[in-house]
Design a protein around this motif. Structure first.
Motif, mmCIF file in Angstrom:
data_model
loop_
_atom_site.group_PDB
_atom_site.id
_atom_site.type_symbol
_atom_site.label_atom_id
_atom_site.label_comp_id
_atom_site.label_asym_id
_atom_site.label_seq_id
_atom_site.Cartn_x
_atom_site.Cartn_y
_atom_site.Cartn_z
ATOM 1 N N PRO A 188 4.086 -17.205 -1.617
ATOM 2 C CA PRO A 188 4.395 -15.495 -2.186
ATOM 3 C C PRO A 188 5.428 -16.387 -3.315
ATOM 4 C CG PRO A 188 4.064 -14.407 0.131
ATOM 5 C CD PRO A 188 3.680 -16.514 0.193
ATOM 6 N N HIS A 219 -1.894 -7.129 -4.837
ATOM 7 C CA HIS A 219 -1.061 -8.064 -3.848
ATOM 8 C C HIS A 219 -0.611 -6.685 -2.643
ATOM 9 C CE1 HIS A 219 1.089 -11.135 -2.122
ATOM 10 N NE2 HIS A 219 0.210 -12.026 -2.606
ATOM 11 N N SER A 220 -0.412 -7.886 -1.271
ATOM 12 C CA SER A 220 0.523 -6.729 -0.317
ATOM 13 C C SER A 220 1.767 -5.979 -0.771
ATOM 14 C CB SER A 220 0.307 -7.653 0.883
ATOM 15 O OG SER A 220 0.760 -8.676 0.834
ATOM 16 N N ARG A 221 2.359 -7.821 -1.417
ATOM 17 C CA ARG A 221 4.309 -8.118 -1.515
ATOM 18 C C ARG A 221 4.351 -6.720 -2.479
ATOM 19 N NH1 ARG A 221 6.974 -11.573 2.282
ATOM 20 N NH2 ARG A 221 5.804 -12.624 3.415
ATOM 21 N N HIS A 277 6.608 -7.110 -4.698
ATOM 22 C CA HIS A 277 7.679 -7.663 -5.755
ATOM 23 C C HIS A 277 6.571 -8.842 -6.624
ATOM 24 C CE1 HIS A 277 7.760 -12.106 -4.034
ATOM 25 N NE2 HIS A 277 7.432 -11.545 -2.850
ATOM 26 N N ARG A 320 3.151 -7.883 -7.004
ATOM 27 C CA ARG A 320 2.615 -6.655 -8.006
ATOM 28 C C ARG A 320 2.990 -5.974 -8.770
ATOM 29 N NH1 ARG A 320 2.015 -3.856 -2.592
ATOM 30 N NH2 ARG A 320 2.974 -2.064 -3.413
ATOM 31 N N ASP A 361 5.525 1.557 -4.527
ATOM 32 C CA ASP A 361 6.856 1.707 -4.213
ATOM 33 C C ASP A 361 7.334 1.676 -5.704
ATOM 34 O OD1 ASP A 361 8.539 -1.120 -5.869
ATOM 35 O OD2 ASP A 361 8.723 -1.093 -3.360
#
Length: 906
Positions: free
Chosen positions: A112, A144-146, A148, A150, A183
Motif C-alpha cells: 500500500p 481496493h480494500s483500503r 485511502h 481507493r 467511506d
C-alpha cells in the motif's frame, strides 16, 4: 562521508550569493559524479539536490534515466525521492517515460505504501500512452480494500481520463458505484471527479441525479455539498425537471447555512441553472438578492466582488429587486479596489431604466467633479466655471482620479444613456446638459463621442433643438475650449457639434449676428481642420438666415450693419482660402464667392433710388415696369441653398431598400478612356504607300488635300464665330460636318486594320468584349428653359420656394425621438420626390424636405433676376470659366439630327 547533502547545498548557496553561478557549476559537477555511483542512497541524494536546483531554474533533463533508476528502488523513502524528481522534471516529451510502463504496473501491485507513492506520481507524469496502458489497472484499483487507496485511485483516474477519454465509459460505471461507498472521503473524491468530468459533457451524467440528490439532502460535508451543487448547476440546463426538484433544498441551504462559500455556490447555481425563472423563482430570487446585498456591505473585499458579479447576472431577469439596493451598489463605485469599482460599474450599467437613469447618472457625475465642488454642475454653471484647476494633494488619493478609470466612467455614462437609441432617456434637455457637463469635467479624451451624440440627439429630437441651440451658443462663446483645443482631454470636439447645430438650426438663435462673430474670430485657426470647415459652413448658414430675416423687415439702418458683417466675413474667408487643408480651402473659397457677390450688391444698393415712388430706369427703357424693391435682393441669396431640404436621420437599411434604376450599369466607365492613336502597323513613318495599295478614298484625299487644309485653317474661326440661339428649342451652332464624318470613317478603317494585324500577335492581349461607344442619338435634347440664359451681366438665379424657419413653441416635457430614420417612399425612389432642378425639391406637402407645402415666405420680387446688379471685375476672384458643352445639330429633311461633337466643341 565527505559528500554534500541537500542541507549543505542550501547553506553554500546562501554563503556564495556574490558568486552563485560558480558555486552551482561546481556543485553540478559533484552531482554528476555522485549520480553515476552504484550506491542508491548517494544516487537518491544527488537526485534530491538536482530537484532543488531544477526549482531554481537549472535544467536536470540530462539526469532523467538516473531518476528512473531511483524510482525503481525497493525502499519507500528512496522511491518517493525518485517520483519527486520525475514529477519535477518529466514532460510528455521525455524519452525515458516509455521505460516506466512496467515499473508503474509493478508498483501498483506492490505494498500500500508503494501504491500510494505510485498513484501520486502517476497523476503528474501520465501521458496518453501511459494512460492507455495503465487504464485497466487503475480502474481495478477503485475496488481496493483500503479507503485511502481507493480515494487516491479515484483522483488519479481523473488525470488519466483527461489524457485518454476513451476509457470514460468503462470508468463511469465504477464511479457510479463509488457514490455509495462506505467511506465519506471516497464519496467526496468521487463527487469531485464527476463534477469536473460533467463540465465537458453533462448529459452523460444525468443518470446520476437521484444519487446526487440523495447526497445533497443527507450530507453535512460542506465541501462535498459545494461540488454537488456545482454539478447540479451543469445538469439543470439539460434537464428542466431538476429545477423544480432542487428549489426546496437549495432554498433551505441559502436560508440556514452559515458557510459563506456554500451560500454563494447555492446562489450561483440558482442563477446559471434557471431556478429564478420558474414557479417560485421570485421568492428564491428575493432571498438570493438579500444575501448578496449583505455580502456587498461586508468588509471582506472578496465577498463584495463575488456579490457584485452575481447581481450582474440576476439583473436581466429581476431588475426591480436589484434596484432596491441602488444606493448600496453605487457606494461600491467609489471603492478603493479597482476590481470592485469595475464590477460595480457593470452592475450599474445593467440596472438602468427610465425611472432611475437620471439619479444614477447624477451620482456617477459626482465622481468626475473635483472634490471641492459638492454639487453636480448644470449645463450653464459647468460652462461658467473653468475646469483647468490644479488637483490638490487629497485629489490624487481619490480613486476617481485615475485617467483610465475616468475614461471608463465617462464612456459608461454615454453607453447607458444612448442604449438602444436613447430608450431610457425621458428628458433630452437634461441629457444635452449631461453631455455638456462631461465636456467640462471629464478631463479625458471623449470629445468625438460627445460630438457625435450631440449632433445625433439634436437631429432626432425636434423638441430639444431650441434648448440645444441655446447651450451650443454658450459653448461657442467659451474661450477656454479654444485655448485648450490642442489638448485631447479638453473635449474641444464639442465645438464641431456646437457650430453644426447652430448653423443647421439657426432659426432658433436669438441674436444670430453675434454668433457669426464667434465663428470667424482669428482664434478659430487653432481648431482641427474639420472643425474649421464646419465653422465656415455654419457662419454661411447663419448669415443666410439672418440676412433673409432682415430682408422681410428691412430698414435702411440695417445696411451699415450688414455691410460690416459681410466685410468681416470676406476678410476671414480670404485668409482661410489659403489654408493647406483641402476641405477648409474649398469651403472658404465657396463662401468667398458668395459673399463677394453680396458685397457688390450691397455697395450698388441705393436706398433713395429704391423707394416705392422711384422706378427703375433700366426697366422703363424696355417698356416694362419693375416692382420697386426696398432692400438688397442678395440678402436672399444664401438661405435657399441650405433650407430647401430638412436634414433628418436616415434608417440604416434605407440604402439597401433603394433598387438600382433600370439601365444603370455600375461597372461602366464614367469617362471612357481615350482611344489609342491610329497608325499603320509595319509601315515606316513617312513612307508612302505604293500605287497598288492606294484606295479610291485615298486618291480622293490626295486630290482634295488642298481643300481639306483650307477647312482646317478656317475651322477655329468657324467655332469662334458660332452663334448660340438661346430663344430656340435647342442650341444650334453651325459647323462643316464633312470633316468630322471623314475623320470618323478613316479612324474606324485604321482601327480595323490595326486589330486585324495584332490579332495574330502572341504578345498582344485583345479585349474580346469591348465596350460599345455611346450612341449619339441616346443623348437627350437640352431645352433652353432648363439652362441658364447667357447675358453680359450676372446669370439669372431662379430660386425655389424657401422654407420658413419654424418658430413654434414646444412642450418641454414631451420628447419624440426618431429612432428608425427616413426610408425611401414605398421602398423605391419616387419621381415626384426627386429634385426638378439643381438643389431644388418638388416633394409633395407633408413629406420631409418639402417645406410642408407652405408657400414662400419671401416676396415675389426677391425671386427675380439679379442681372441688374453687376459685380465689378476687381471684386471677383479670377477663375477659369467652366466650358459649355455644345450639341451639334444637323438638319435633314426638316428634322434635326444630332452628331457626335468634335474636340473643338467645348
Amino acid at each position: 562521508m565527505w559528500e554534500r547533502t541537500l542541507q549543505d547545498l542550501i547553506r553554500g548557496l546562501r554563503a556564495n550569493k556574490k558568486d552563485e553561478a560558480k558555486f552551482i557549476a561546481k556543485a553540478v559537477d559533484e552531482i554528476r559524479q555522485e549520480i553515476k555511483t552504484d550506491d542508491m542512497e548517494l544516487k537518491a541524494g544527488a537526485v534530491m539536490k538536482l530537484t532543488y536546483l531544477d526549482m531554481l531554474g537549472y535544467d536536470m533533463s540530462w539526469a532523467s534515466f538516473h531518476v528512473v533508476e531511483v524510482m525503481s528502488s525497493p525502499r519507500a523513502h528512496l522511491k518517493s525521492v525518485g517520483y519527486l524528481g520525475a514529477i519535477q522534471s518529466f514532460t510528455e516529451d521525455t524519452d525515458v517515460l516509455m521505460l516506466t510502463t512496467n515499473l508503474l504496473k509493478k508498483d501498483l501491485s506492490s505494498t500500500p505504501t508503494d501504491v500510494a507513492i505510485t498513484l501520486n506520481g502517476l497523476s503528474h507524469i501520465v501521458t496518453p500512452d501511459l494512460a492507455r496502458d495503465l487504464a485497466p489497472e487503475l480502474i481495478a484499483m477503485l475496488n481496493h480494500s483500503r479507503p485511502h487507496i481507493r480515494k487516491r485511485a479515484i483522483l488519479a483516474l481523473y488525470k488519466l481520463l483527461t489524457k485518454y477519454p476513451e476509457a470514460i465509459p468503462q470508468a463511469r460505471t465504477r464511479l457510479e458505484e463509488k457514490l455509495d461507498d462506505t467511506d465519506p472521503a471516497v464519496v467526496a473524491a468521487t463527487v469531485n471527479v464527476i463534477c469536473e468530468l460533467a463540465r465537458k459533457n453533462p448529459t452523460d451524467y444525468l443518470s446520476l441525479a437521484p444519487q446526487l440528490f440523495h447526497l445533497l439532502t443527507t450530507s453535512s460535508n460542506n465541501w462535498m455539498l459545494i461540488k454537488i451543487i456545482k454539478l447540479f448547476g451543469s445538469l439543470c440546463p439539460h434537464e428542466p425537471r431538476l429545477v423544480k426538484k432542487l428549489q426546496p433544498p437549495i432554498t433551505e441551504l441559502i436560508s440556514t447555512t452559515p458557510a459563506i462559500s456554500l451560500l454563494y455556490e447555492c446562489v450561483h447555481t440558482c442563477i446559471i441553472g434557471g431556478m429564478l425563472e420558474g414557479p417560485g423563482g421570485n421568492a428564491l430570487a428575493k432571498t438570493c438578492v438579500s444575501k448578496l446585498a449583505a455580502f456587498i456591505q461586508d468588509p471582506d473585499q472578496n465577498l463584495k466582488y463575488i456579490a457584485l458579479l452575481a447581481m450582474t447576472k440576476i439583473v436581466p431577469s429581476h431588475p426591480y429587486l436589484i434596484a432596491e439596493y441602488q444606493d448600496v451598489i453605487l457606494q461600491s463605485v467609489s471603492d478603493q479596489d479597482i476590481s470592485i469599482r469595475m464590477r460595480a460599474l457593470d452592475l450599474v450599467s445593467a440596472m438602468v431604466n427610465e425611472s432611475n437613469l437620471q439619479s444614477i447618472v447624477q451620482q456617477l457625475l459626482t465622481h468626475l467633479v473635483p472634490e471641492q465642488s459638492t454639487n453636480t454642475l448644470s449645463a450653464t454653471r459647468s460652462l461658467e466655471q473653468s475646469s483647468n484647476q490644479a488637483p490638490s494633494a487629497s485629489d490624487t488619493n481619490s480613486p476617481s482620479k485615475s485617467p483610465a478609470y475616468r475614461l471608463i466612467l465617462a464612456q459608461r455614462i454615454l453607453d447607458m444613456c444612448s442604449q438602444s437609441t436613447y430608450e431610457h432617456v425621458t428628458n433630452f434637455e437634461w441629457y444635452i446638459s449631461v453631455l455638456v457637463d462631461l465636456a467640462s469635467i471629464a478631463n479625458v479624451a471623449i470629445g468625438p463621442q460627445l460630438r457625435d451624440q450631440l449632433v445625433d440627439v439634436t437631429s432626432r429630437v425636434r423638441a430639444a433643438r431650441r434648448y440645444a441651440v441655446r447651450v451650443m451658443h454658450t459653448l461657442l462663446t467659451d474661450d477656454s475650449l479654444l485655448r485648450n483645443s490642442r489638448d485631447p482631454k479638453s473635449c474641444s470636439e464639442v465645438l464641431f457639434a456646437a457650430a453644426w447645430i447652430c448653423g443647421e438650426y439657426s432659426y432658433e438663435l436669438q441674436e444670430p449676428e453675434k454668433v457669426i462673430a464667434y465663428l470667424i474670430q482669428p482664434e478659430v485657426s487653432s481648431l482641427p481642420p474639420d472643425t474649421i470647415a464646419v465653422y465656415i459652413q455654419a457662419a454661411t448658414k447663419i448669415f443666410g438666415y439672418w440676412a433673409s430675416d432682415l430682408a422681410q423687415r428691412w430698414d435702411d439702418n440695417y445696411l451699415l450693419e450688414v455691410r460690416s458683417t459681410v466685410e468681416s466675413v470676406l476678410v476671414r474667408m480670404r485668409e482661410l482660402a489659403k489654408s493647406v487643408h483641402v476641405e477648409v480651402q474649398e469651403r472658404a473659397a465657396n463662401a468667398l464667392e458668395l459673399f463677394t457677390f453680396i458685397a457688390a450688391d450691397l455697395n450698388n444698393f441705393k436706398p433713395s433710388q429704391h423707394s416705392p415712388s422711384h422706378s427703375d430706369p433700366s426697366t422703363s427703357a424696355t417698356g416694362f415696369e419693375a416692382e420697386p424693391i426696398p432692400y438688397p435682393k442678395s440678402l436672399y441669396l444664401i438661405q435657399p441653398l441650405f433650407s430647401s431640404y430638412e436634414l433628418n436621420p436616415v434608417a440604416t437599411s434605407a440604402q439597401s431598400m433603394v433598387p438600382i434604376p433600370e439601365g444603370l450599369d455600375l461597372e461602366a466607365w464614367f469617362v471612357p478612356p481615350p482611344p489609342e492613336p491610329a497608325f499603320n502597323v509595319g509601315e515606316p513613318s513617312g513612307e508612302k504607300k505604293s500605287k497598288k495599295g492606294v484606295s479610291k478614298k485615298g486618291k480622293e484625299r490626295q486630290v482634295n488635300g488642298g481643300a481639306k487644309e483650307e477647312r482646317k485653317k478656317t475651322k477655329k474661326k468657324a467655332v469662334k464665330d458660332v452663334g448660340l440661339d438661346v430663344g430656340s428649342e435647342v442650341l444650334t451652332p453651325v459647323y462643316d460636318e464633312g470633316e468630322v464624318e471623314d475623320d470618323l470613317a478613316e479612324r474606324e478603317r485604321r482601327k480595323a486594320e490595326r486589330l486585324s494585324q495584332l490579332r495574330d500577335d502572341p504578345y498582344y492581349i485583345i479585349d474580346e468584349k469591348p465596350k460599345p461607344p455611346q450612341d449619339v442619338d441616346s443623348i437627350p435634347v437640352v431645352r433652353s428653359e432648363n439652362m441658364p440664359s447667357i447675358s453680359p451681366g450676372i446669370a439669372d438665379m431662379r430660386l425655389s420656394s424657401l422654407r420658413a424657419a419654424s418658430q413654434s413653441e414646444f412642450t418641454n416635457t414631451t420628447f419624440v425621438i426618431e429612432k428608425e430614420g427616413e426610408m425611401p417612399e414605398g421602398a423605391t425612389p419616387s419621381l415626384s420626390s426627386r429634385p426638378s432642378g439643381p438643389g431644388l425639391g418638388t416633394s409633395t406637402p407633408g413629406t420631409p424636405g418639402s417645406n410642408r407645402g407652405s408657400p414662400s415666405p419671401y416676396p415675389a420680387a426677391a425671386l427675380t433676376s439679379f442681372a441688374q446688379y453687376e459685380v465689378p471685375e476687381s471684386e471677383l476672384r479670377t477663375s477659369t470659366p467652366e466650358p459649355i458643352k455644345v450639341v451639334r445639330v444637323k438638319k435633314t429633311g426638316g428634322k434635326k439630327k444630332r452628331t457626335k461633337p468634335s474636340a473643338l466643341d467645348s
